[in-house]
Design an enzyme around this catalytic site. Sequence first.
Site, PDB file in Angstrom:
ATOM      1  NE  ARG A 174      -3.518  -0.236   2.677  1.00 58.58           N
ATOM      2  CZ  ARG A 174      -4.230  -0.393   3.777  1.00 58.58           C
ATOM      3  NH1 ARG A 174      -4.481   0.644   4.551  1.00 58.58           N
ATOM      4  NH2 ARG A 174      -4.687  -1.576   4.129  1.00 58.58           N
ATOM      5  CG  HIS A 184      -6.523  -1.092  -5.852  1.00 59.25           C
ATOM      6  ND1 HIS A 184      -5.287  -1.500  -5.396  1.00 59.25           N
ATOM      7  CD2 HIS A 184      -6.916  -0.087  -5.026  1.00 59.25           C
ATOM      8  CE1 HIS A 184      -4.944  -0.769  -4.348  1.00 59.25           C
ATOM      9  NE2 HIS A 184      -5.915   0.091  -4.099  1.00 59.25           N
ATOM     10  CE1 TYR A 224     -21.234  16.429 -12.649  1.00 56.86           C
ATOM     11  CE2 TYR A 224     -20.095  16.355 -10.532  1.00 56.86           C
ATOM     12  CZ  TYR A 224     -21.264  16.438 -11.264  1.00 56.86           C
ATOM     13  OH  TYR A 224     -22.461  16.547 -10.610  1.00 56.86           O
TER      14      TYR A 224
END
Length: 470
Positions: A29, A75, A119
Amino acid sequence: MPEEIQKRLIQEEMKENYIAYAMSVITSRALPDVYDGLKPVHRRILFTMSNMGLLSNKPTMKCARIVGECMGKFHPHGNLAVYDSLVRMAQDFSLRYTLVKGQGNFGSVDGYPAAADRYTEAKLTKVAEELLKDIDKDTVTMIPNYDGSLKEPTILPGNFPNLLVNGSSGIAVGMATNIPPHNLTEVSSAIIKTIANPHISYEELLDIIKGPDFPTGAIILGKSGIQESYRTGRGKIIVKAKASIEERKIIFTEIPYQLNKSLLLESIASLVNEKRLEGISDLRDESNKQGMRIVVQLKKDADPNVVLNQLYSQTSLKSSFGIIMLALHEGQPKIMNLKEIIGYYIQHRRQVTIRRLNFELKEASDKAHILEGLLVALADIDSIVQGIKSSANVEEARNFLISNYKLSEIQANAILDMKLQKLTSLETDKIKNEHAELLKLIAELKSILDSNQKIMEIIKKELQELIEKY
Protein backbone atom coordinates in the site's frame (compact mmCIF):
# COMPACT_ATOMS: atom_id res chain seq x y z
CA MET A 1 -18.63 -23.72 14.73
CA PRO A 2 -14.94 -24.29 15.60
CA GLU A 3 -14.22 -27.76 16.97
CA GLU A 4 -11.84 -26.40 19.59
CA ILE A 5 -11.60 -22.98 21.28
CA GLN A 6 -7.98 -22.08 21.93
CA LYS A 7 -7.01 -19.87 24.85
CA ARG A 8 -4.34 -17.30 23.97
CA LEU A 9 -2.78 -14.28 25.63
CA ILE A 10 -4.32 -11.19 24.07
CA GLN A 11 -0.90 -9.50 23.72
CA GLU A 12 0.40 -12.46 21.67
CA GLU A 13 -2.67 -12.40 19.40
CA MET A 14 -2.41 -8.61 18.97
CA LYS A 15 1.31 -8.82 18.22
CA GLU A 16 0.86 -11.49 15.53
CA ASN A 17 -2.06 -9.77 13.83
CA TYR A 18 -0.48 -6.33 14.00
CA ILE A 19 2.73 -7.57 12.34
CA ALA A 20 0.65 -9.11 9.53
CA TYR A 21 -1.24 -5.82 9.11
CA ALA A 22 1.99 -3.78 9.20
CA MET A 23 3.64 -5.95 6.52
CA SER A 24 0.55 -5.64 4.33
CA VAL A 25 0.63 -1.82 4.57
CA ILE A 26 4.39 -1.71 3.93
CA THR A 27 4.49 -4.03 0.92
CA SER A 28 1.05 -3.57 -0.64
CA ARG A 29 0.00 0.00 0.00
CA ALA A 30 2.24 2.79 1.26
CA LEU A 31 5.71 2.33 -0.23
CA PRO A 32 6.88 2.59 -3.86
CA ASP A 33 8.96 -0.07 -5.59
CA VAL A 34 12.53 0.96 -6.41
CA TYR A 35 12.21 -0.46 -9.96
CA ASP A 36 9.22 1.51 -11.33
CA GLY A 37 8.74 4.04 -8.50
CA LEU A 38 5.05 3.16 -8.15
CA LYS A 39 2.81 2.00 -5.32
CA PRO A 40 0.41 -0.88 -6.16
CA VAL A 41 -2.61 1.42 -6.62
CA HIS A 42 -0.79 3.67 -9.14
CA ARG A 43 0.59 0.65 -11.01
CA ARG A 44 -2.89 -0.88 -11.26
CA ILE A 45 -4.48 2.38 -12.47
CA LEU A 46 -1.88 2.78 -15.25
CA PHE A 47 -2.19 -0.90 -16.24
CA THR A 48 -6.01 -0.59 -16.31
CA MET A 49 -5.84 2.53 -18.49
CA SER A 50 -3.41 0.80 -20.85
CA ASN A 51 -5.77 -2.20 -21.15
CA MET A 52 -8.66 0.19 -21.86
CA GLY A 53 -6.67 1.70 -24.74
CA LEU A 54 -6.51 5.17 -23.14
CA LEU A 55 -3.24 6.11 -24.84
CA SER A 56 -1.96 9.67 -25.21
CA ASN A 57 -3.13 9.88 -28.85
CA LYS A 58 -6.65 8.58 -28.07
CA PRO A 59 -9.72 10.42 -26.63
CA THR A 60 -10.16 10.73 -22.84
CA MET A 61 -12.69 8.65 -20.89
CA LYS A 62 -14.76 9.35 -17.76
CA CYS A 63 -12.71 8.76 -14.61
CA ALA A 64 -15.69 6.92 -13.04
CA ARG A 65 -15.28 4.20 -15.69
CA ILE A 66 -11.51 3.96 -15.12
CA VAL A 67 -11.97 3.78 -11.33
CA GLY A 68 -14.71 1.12 -11.66
CA GLU A 69 -12.63 -0.99 -14.05
CA CYS A 70 -9.54 -0.76 -11.80
CA MET A 71 -11.52 -1.63 -8.64
CA GLY A 72 -13.40 -4.51 -10.27
CA LYS A 73 -10.39 -6.13 -11.89
CA PHE A 74 -7.27 -5.34 -9.85
CA HIS A 75 -7.73 -3.12 -6.78
CA PRO A 76 -10.68 -4.19 -4.57
CA HIS A 77 -10.59 -1.18 -2.24
CA GLY A 78 -12.62 2.03 -1.87
CA ASN A 79 -13.28 4.02 -5.03
CA LEU A 80 -12.07 7.20 -3.29
CA ALA A 81 -8.63 5.66 -2.70
CA VAL A 82 -8.34 4.83 -6.40
CA TYR A 83 -9.68 8.19 -7.62
CA ASP A 84 -7.46 10.24 -5.28
CA SER A 85 -4.40 8.38 -6.61
CA LEU A 86 -5.50 8.96 -10.21
CA VAL A 87 -6.04 12.68 -9.50
CA ARG A 88 -2.56 13.09 -8.01
CA MET A 89 -0.98 11.56 -11.13
CA ALA A 90 -2.69 14.31 -13.21
CA GLN A 91 -1.63 17.31 -11.04
CA ASP A 92 1.32 19.23 -12.50
CA PHE A 93 1.98 20.79 -9.07
CA SER A 94 2.26 17.33 -7.44
CA LEU A 95 4.27 15.43 -10.08
CA ARG A 96 7.29 16.72 -11.98
CA TYR A 97 6.15 14.77 -15.07
CA THR A 98 2.44 13.89 -14.90
CA LEU A 99 1.45 10.30 -15.74
CA VAL A 100 -2.23 11.05 -16.42
CA LYS A 101 -3.66 13.72 -18.74
CA GLY A 102 -6.75 15.04 -17.02
CA GLN A 103 -9.67 16.92 -18.53
CA GLY A 104 -11.82 18.88 -16.11
CA ASN A 105 -11.20 20.07 -12.57
CA PHE A 106 -8.34 18.07 -11.02
CA GLY A 107 -7.82 20.30 -7.98
CA SER A 108 -5.44 23.21 -7.48
CA VAL A 109 -2.35 24.34 -5.60
CA ASP A 110 -4.78 26.28 -3.33
CA GLY A 111 -5.91 22.95 -1.90
CA TYR A 112 -9.26 22.83 -3.71
CA PRO A 113 -10.27 19.19 -4.34
CA ALA A 114 -10.90 17.68 -7.78
CA ALA A 115 -14.45 17.40 -9.13
CA ALA A 116 -16.24 14.05 -8.66
CA ASP A 117 -15.09 11.23 -10.94
CA ARG A 118 -18.34 11.36 -12.93
CA TYR A 119 -17.38 14.86 -14.19
CA THR A 120 -13.68 14.40 -14.99
CA GLU A 121 -12.02 12.53 -17.84
CA ALA A 122 -8.52 11.12 -18.28
CA LYS A 123 -6.02 9.25 -20.46
CA LEU A 124 -2.33 8.32 -20.20
CA THR A 125 0.45 10.80 -20.93
CA LYS A 126 3.38 9.94 -23.23
CA VAL A 127 5.64 9.57 -20.16
CA ALA A 128 3.25 6.98 -18.64
CA GLU A 129 3.41 5.03 -21.91
CA GLU A 130 7.20 4.84 -21.41
CA LEU A 131 6.58 3.13 -18.04
CA LEU A 132 4.32 0.55 -19.76
CA LYS A 133 6.43 0.16 -22.93
CA ASP A 134 6.96 -3.49 -24.06
CA ILE A 135 4.75 -4.91 -21.28
CA ASP A 136 3.25 -7.20 -23.95
CA LYS A 137 6.69 -8.72 -24.68
CA ASP A 138 6.96 -10.82 -21.51
CA THR A 139 9.28 -8.21 -19.96
CA VAL A 140 7.79 -8.45 -16.44
CA THR A 141 6.32 -11.16 -14.23
CA MET A 142 2.52 -11.37 -14.30
CA ILE A 143 0.63 -12.74 -11.29
CA PRO A 144 -3.07 -13.62 -10.76
CA ASN A 145 -5.26 -10.72 -9.61
CA TYR A 146 -7.17 -10.85 -6.29
CA ASP A 147 -9.78 -13.37 -7.53
CA GLY A 148 -7.52 -15.30 -9.92
CA SER A 149 -9.56 -14.41 -13.01
CA LEU A 150 -6.94 -12.11 -14.64
CA LYS A 151 -3.21 -11.42 -14.62
CA GLU A 152 -1.56 -8.21 -13.41
CA PRO A 153 2.13 -7.11 -13.42
CA THR A 154 4.19 -7.24 -10.23
CA ILE A 155 6.15 -4.29 -11.64
CA LEU A 156 6.06 -2.16 -14.82
CA PRO A 157 8.90 -2.30 -17.40
CA GLY A 158 9.71 1.31 -16.45
CA ASN A 159 11.58 2.73 -19.46
CA PHE A 160 11.65 5.93 -17.39
CA PRO A 161 13.44 6.42 -14.00
CA ASN A 162 10.17 7.27 -12.27
CA LEU A 163 11.20 6.94 -8.59
CA LEU A 164 13.82 9.71 -8.78
CA VAL A 165 12.08 11.80 -11.45
CA ASN A 166 8.62 11.99 -9.85
CA GLY A 167 9.59 11.17 -6.27
CA SER A 168 7.17 9.60 -3.80
CA SER A 169 5.74 10.10 -0.33
CA GLY A 170 3.90 7.72 1.95
CA ILE A 171 3.43 6.73 5.58
CA ALA A 172 3.54 3.01 6.35
CA VAL A 173 3.58 1.40 9.80
CA GLY A 174 6.68 2.46 11.73
CA MET A 175 8.31 3.92 8.62
CA ALA A 176 7.76 6.63 6.02
CA THR A 177 9.15 7.63 2.65
CA ASN A 178 9.65 11.12 1.23
CA ILE A 179 11.61 11.14 -2.03
CA PRO A 180 11.76 14.51 -3.84
CA PRO A 181 11.26 14.84 -7.61
CA HIS A 182 14.24 15.44 -9.94
CA ASN A 183 14.97 16.65 -13.45
CA LEU A 184 14.69 13.88 -16.07
CA THR A 185 17.74 15.01 -18.08
CA GLU A 186 19.94 15.07 -14.96
CA VAL A 187 18.75 11.66 -13.70
CA SER A 188 19.05 10.00 -17.14
CA SER A 189 22.53 11.49 -17.64
CA ALA A 190 23.60 10.20 -14.21
CA ILE A 191 22.33 6.69 -15.06
CA ILE A 192 24.19 6.77 -18.43
CA LYS A 193 27.39 7.85 -16.62
CA THR A 194 26.94 5.07 -14.02
CA ILE A 195 26.53 2.44 -16.78
CA ALA A 196 29.76 3.71 -18.39
CA ASN A 197 31.54 3.74 -15.01
CA PRO A 198 29.96 1.53 -12.29
CA HIS A 199 32.54 2.86 -9.76
CA ILE A 200 31.48 6.50 -10.31
CA SER A 201 32.12 8.71 -7.27
CA TYR A 202 29.45 10.68 -5.38
CA GLU A 203 31.21 13.90 -6.41
CA GLU A 204 30.73 13.05 -10.10
CA LEU A 205 27.05 12.09 -9.51
CA LEU A 206 26.44 15.36 -7.63
CA ASP A 207 27.97 17.27 -10.54
CA ILE A 208 25.24 15.82 -12.78
CA ILE A 209 22.24 15.74 -10.37
CA LYS A 210 22.45 19.18 -8.75
CA GLY A 211 19.54 18.50 -6.39
CA PRO A 212 15.76 18.04 -6.30
CA ASP A 213 13.70 19.76 -9.01
CA PHE A 214 10.30 20.61 -7.55
CA PRO A 215 7.29 21.13 -9.88
CA THR A 216 6.42 24.36 -8.01
CA GLY A 217 10.00 25.66 -8.31
CA ALA A 218 11.48 27.59 -5.30
CA ILE A 219 15.10 27.81 -4.14
CA ILE A 220 17.05 25.23 -2.13
CA LEU A 221 19.43 26.85 0.37
CA GLY A 222 22.92 25.34 0.48
CA LYS A 223 24.22 21.98 -0.70
CA SER A 224 25.02 20.16 2.56
CA GLY A 225 21.45 18.83 3.01
CA ILE A 226 21.33 17.56 -0.58
CA GLN A 227 24.75 15.87 -0.27
CA GLU A 228 23.86 14.19 3.02
CA SER A 229 20.56 12.89 1.58
CA TYR A 230 22.24 11.46 -1.53
CA ARG A 231 25.04 9.79 0.46
CA THR A 232 22.96 8.29 3.29
CA GLY A 233 19.36 8.22 2.01
CA ARG A 234 18.26 10.62 4.78
CA GLY A 235 18.60 14.38 5.18
CA LYS A 236 16.88 17.74 5.38
CA ILE A 237 16.88 20.60 2.90
CA ILE A 238 15.65 24.17 3.40
CA VAL A 239 13.45 25.51 0.59
CA LYS A 240 12.38 29.13 0.22
CA ALA A 241 10.01 30.91 -2.17
CA LYS A 242 11.48 32.83 -5.11
CA ALA A 243 10.92 36.56 -4.67
CA SER A 244 11.64 39.78 -6.52
CA ILE A 245 11.26 43.38 -5.33
CA GLU A 246 9.61 45.94 -7.65
CA GLU A 247 8.44 49.48 -6.72
CA ARG A 248 7.18 48.92 -3.19
CA LYS A 249 6.08 45.38 -3.99
CA ILE A 250 7.42 41.94 -3.13
CA ILE A 251 6.40 39.43 -5.81
CA PHE A 252 6.61 35.68 -5.21
CA THR A 253 6.65 33.57 -8.41
CA GLU A 254 7.60 30.17 -6.95
CA ILE A 255 6.66 28.62 -3.59
CA PRO A 256 7.93 25.54 -1.69
CA TYR A 257 6.68 22.11 -2.82
CA GLN A 258 3.35 20.85 -1.38
CA LEU A 259 2.59 24.24 0.20
CA ASN A 260 -1.12 25.16 0.15
CA LYS A 261 -1.24 28.66 -1.42
CA SER A 262 -4.59 29.77 0.04
CA LEU A 263 -3.55 28.71 3.58
CA LEU A 264 -0.27 30.61 3.09
CA LEU A 265 -2.15 33.80 2.15
CA GLU A 266 -4.47 33.35 5.14
CA SER A 267 -1.50 33.00 7.50
CA ILE A 268 0.16 36.19 6.10
CA ALA A 269 -3.12 38.13 6.46
CA SER A 270 -3.52 36.84 10.01
CA LEU A 271 0.04 37.93 10.97
CA VAL A 272 -0.62 41.42 9.52
CA ASN A 273 -3.90 41.74 11.48
CA GLU A 274 -2.15 40.64 14.68
CA LYS A 275 0.53 43.35 14.04
CA ARG A 276 3.23 40.64 14.04
CA LEU A 277 4.12 41.58 10.46
CA GLU A 278 4.76 45.29 9.87
CA GLY A 279 4.99 47.28 6.65
CA ILE A 280 2.36 45.47 4.53
CA SER A 281 -0.56 47.48 3.13
CA ASP A 282 -2.12 44.91 0.77
CA LEU A 283 -1.89 41.25 -0.26
CA ARG A 284 -3.06 39.96 -3.66
CA ASP A 285 -3.06 36.61 -5.43
CA GLU A 286 -2.56 37.34 -9.15
CA SER A 287 -1.77 33.72 -10.11
CA ASN A 288 -3.25 32.35 -13.35
CA LYS A 289 -2.69 29.48 -15.80
CA GLN A 290 0.55 31.12 -16.94
CA GLY A 291 2.10 30.84 -13.48
CA MET A 292 2.30 31.74 -9.81
CA ARG A 293 2.19 35.41 -8.72
CA ILE A 294 1.64 36.52 -5.13
CA VAL A 295 1.93 40.30 -4.67
CA VAL A 296 2.72 41.83 -1.25
CA GLN A 297 2.13 45.63 -1.38
CA LEU A 298 4.38 47.59 1.01
CA LYS A 299 3.71 50.77 2.98
CA LYS A 300 5.66 53.91 1.99
CA ASP A 301 8.07 53.79 4.92
CA ALA A 302 8.64 50.00 4.86
CA ASP A 303 12.04 48.47 4.02
CA PRO A 304 11.37 45.66 1.43
CA ASN A 305 14.31 43.52 2.59
CA VAL A 306 13.22 43.66 6.24
CA VAL A 307 9.63 42.69 5.32
CA LEU A 308 10.91 39.87 3.05
CA ASN A 309 13.06 38.43 5.86
CA GLN A 310 10.08 38.63 8.26
CA LEU A 311 7.92 36.75 5.72
CA TYR A 312 10.57 34.03 5.40
CA SER A 313 11.02 33.67 9.16
CA GLN A 314 7.34 33.78 10.19
CA THR A 315 5.55 31.90 7.36
CA SER A 316 5.89 28.73 5.29
CA LEU A 317 7.53 30.72 2.46
CA LYS A 318 10.70 29.22 3.91
CA SER A 319 10.32 25.63 5.09
CA SER A 320 12.24 22.39 5.45
CA PHE A 321 11.76 19.25 3.37
CA GLY A 322 12.82 16.02 5.09
CA ILE A 323 14.21 13.48 2.63
CA ILE A 324 13.81 9.76 3.40
CA MET A 325 14.74 7.63 0.39
CA LEU A 326 12.87 4.49 1.46
CA ALA A 327 11.55 2.07 -1.16
CA LEU A 328 10.81 -1.62 -1.65
CA HIS A 329 13.48 -3.84 -3.20
CA GLU A 330 12.30 -7.40 -3.93
CA GLY A 331 9.46 -6.83 -1.41
CA GLN A 332 11.76 -5.59 1.37
CA PRO A 333 11.67 -1.96 2.61
CA LYS A 334 15.12 -0.38 2.50
CA ILE A 335 16.62 3.10 2.91
CA MET A 336 18.82 3.66 -0.13
CA ASN A 337 21.32 6.28 -1.17
CA LEU A 338 21.37 7.84 -4.64
CA LYS A 339 23.92 5.37 -6.01
CA GLU A 340 21.90 2.35 -4.83
CA ILE A 341 18.65 3.62 -6.41
CA ILE A 342 20.47 4.17 -9.74
CA GLY A 343 22.12 0.72 -9.45
CA TYR A 344 18.78 -1.04 -8.85
CA TYR A 345 17.20 0.83 -11.77
CA ILE A 346 20.00 -0.29 -14.12
CA GLN A 347 19.62 -3.88 -12.83
CA HIS A 348 15.86 -3.74 -13.54
CA ARG A 349 16.29 -2.30 -17.04
CA ARG A 350 18.91 -4.95 -17.84
CA GLN A 351 16.48 -7.71 -16.83
CA VAL A 352 13.63 -6.13 -18.84
CA THR A 353 15.87 -5.73 -21.92
CA ILE A 354 17.05 -9.38 -21.74
CA ARG A 355 13.45 -10.62 -21.45
CA ARG A 356 12.36 -8.42 -24.36
CA LEU A 357 15.24 -9.64 -26.56
CA ASN A 358 14.44 -13.28 -25.71
CA PHE A 359 10.78 -12.68 -26.62
CA GLU A 360 11.76 -11.08 -29.95
CA LEU A 361 14.24 -13.92 -30.63
CA LYS A 362 11.58 -16.57 -30.03
CA GLU A 363 9.11 -14.68 -32.24
CA ALA A 364 11.67 -14.37 -35.07
CA SER A 365 12.74 -18.04 -34.73
CA ASP A 366 9.12 -19.25 -34.85
CA LYS A 367 8.44 -17.16 -37.95
CA ALA A 368 11.65 -18.34 -39.66
CA HIS A 369 10.70 -21.94 -38.87
CA ILE A 370 7.33 -21.48 -40.68
CA LEU A 371 9.00 -19.77 -43.68
CA GLU A 372 11.50 -22.63 -43.97
CA GLY A 373 8.54 -25.01 -44.28
CA LEU A 374 6.97 -22.82 -46.99
CA LEU A 375 10.28 -22.72 -48.92
CA VAL A 376 10.46 -26.54 -48.81
CA ALA A 377 6.90 -26.66 -50.19
CA LEU A 378 7.60 -24.14 -52.96
CA ALA A 379 10.69 -26.09 -54.07
CA ASP A 380 8.53 -29.17 -54.85
CA ILE A 381 5.08 -27.63 -55.15
CA ASP A 382 3.67 -29.98 -57.86
CA SER A 383 4.31 -33.16 -55.84
CA ILE A 384 2.99 -31.53 -52.67
CA VAL A 385 -0.25 -30.36 -54.38
CA GLN A 386 -0.69 -33.87 -55.83
CA GLY A 387 -0.09 -35.46 -52.40
CA ILE A 388 -2.57 -33.12 -50.66
CA LYS A 389 -5.21 -33.69 -53.37
CA SER A 390 -4.95 -37.47 -53.03
CA SER A 391 -5.29 -37.32 -49.21
CA ALA A 392 -8.68 -38.33 -47.79
CA ASN A 393 -8.71 -35.63 -45.09
CA VAL A 394 -6.64 -32.84 -43.46
CA GLU A 395 -5.05 -35.24 -40.95
CA GLU A 396 -3.82 -37.52 -43.75
CA ALA A 397 -2.50 -34.53 -45.73
CA ARG A 398 -0.64 -33.28 -42.65
CA ASN A 399 0.93 -36.72 -42.03
CA PHE A 400 1.92 -36.92 -45.72
CA LEU A 401 3.84 -33.60 -45.41
CA ILE A 402 5.46 -34.50 -42.07
CA SER A 403 6.66 -37.97 -43.13
CA ASN A 404 7.69 -37.20 -46.75
CA TYR A 405 9.36 -33.82 -46.23
CA LYS A 406 10.56 -34.11 -42.60
CA LEU A 407 8.48 -31.06 -41.57
CA SER A 408 7.15 -30.17 -38.13
CA GLU A 409 3.42 -30.07 -37.42
CA ILE A 410 3.53 -26.23 -37.34
CA GLN A 411 5.22 -26.13 -40.78
CA ALA A 412 2.74 -28.66 -42.20
CA ASN A 413 -0.21 -26.59 -40.93
CA ALA A 414 1.30 -23.44 -42.47
CA ILE A 415 1.59 -25.19 -45.86
CA LEU A 416 -2.03 -26.41 -45.65
CA ASP A 417 -3.15 -22.85 -44.81
CA MET A 418 -1.05 -21.34 -47.63
CA LYS A 419 -2.95 -19.18 -50.15
CA LEU A 420 -2.57 -19.82 -53.89
CA GLN A 421 -1.17 -16.32 -54.37
CA LYS A 422 2.03 -17.48 -52.60
CA LEU A 423 2.79 -19.59 -55.70
CA THR A 424 3.54 -16.54 -57.88
CA SER A 425 7.24 -15.84 -58.48
CA LEU A 426 6.90 -12.41 -56.83
CA GLU A 427 5.47 -13.94 -53.62
CA THR A 428 8.14 -16.67 -53.65
CA ASP A 429 10.89 -14.03 -53.83
CA LYS A 430 9.19 -12.12 -51.01
CA ILE A 431 9.24 -15.23 -48.76
CA LYS A 432 12.95 -15.86 -49.56
CA ASN A 433 13.85 -12.21 -48.76
CA GLU A 434 11.80 -12.25 -45.55
CA HIS A 435 13.50 -15.48 -44.47
CA ALA A 436 16.96 -14.02 -45.14
CA GLU A 437 16.07 -10.87 -43.13
CA LEU A 438 14.82 -13.01 -40.23
CA LEU A 439 18.04 -15.05 -40.17
CA LYS A 440 20.02 -11.79 -39.98
CA LEU A 441 17.76 -10.55 -37.14
CA ILE A 442 18.13 -13.86 -35.22
CA ALA A 443 21.93 -13.69 -35.51
CA GLU A 444 21.90 -10.05 -34.33
CA LEU A 445 19.62 -10.78 -31.33
CA LYS A 446 21.80 -13.73 -30.29
CA SER A 447 24.97 -11.62 -30.48
CA ILE A 448 23.34 -8.90 -28.30
CA LEU A 449 22.16 -11.47 -25.72
CA ASP A 450 25.70 -12.91 -25.55
CA SER A 451 27.20 -9.48 -24.79
CA ASN A 452 26.49 -7.58 -21.57
CA GLN A 453 28.13 -4.51 -23.13
CA LYS A 454 25.64 -4.50 -26.04
CA ILE A 455 22.69 -4.82 -23.60
CA MET A 456 24.02 -1.84 -21.64
CA GLU A 457 24.41 0.12 -24.88
CA ILE A 458 20.70 -0.43 -25.61
CA ILE A 459 19.78 0.89 -22.12
CA LYS A 460 22.00 3.96 -22.65
CA LYS A 461 20.48 4.60 -26.10
CA GLU A 462 16.92 4.40 -24.70
CA LEU A 463 17.82 6.87 -21.91
CA GLN A 464 19.37 9.23 -24.47
CA GLU A 465 16.13 9.07 -26.48
CA LEU A 466 14.17 9.96 -23.30
CA ILE A 467 16.34 13.06 -22.80
CA GLU A 468 15.73 14.17 -26.39
CA LYS A 469 11.96 13.47 -26.21
CA TYR A 470 11.15 15.06 -22.83
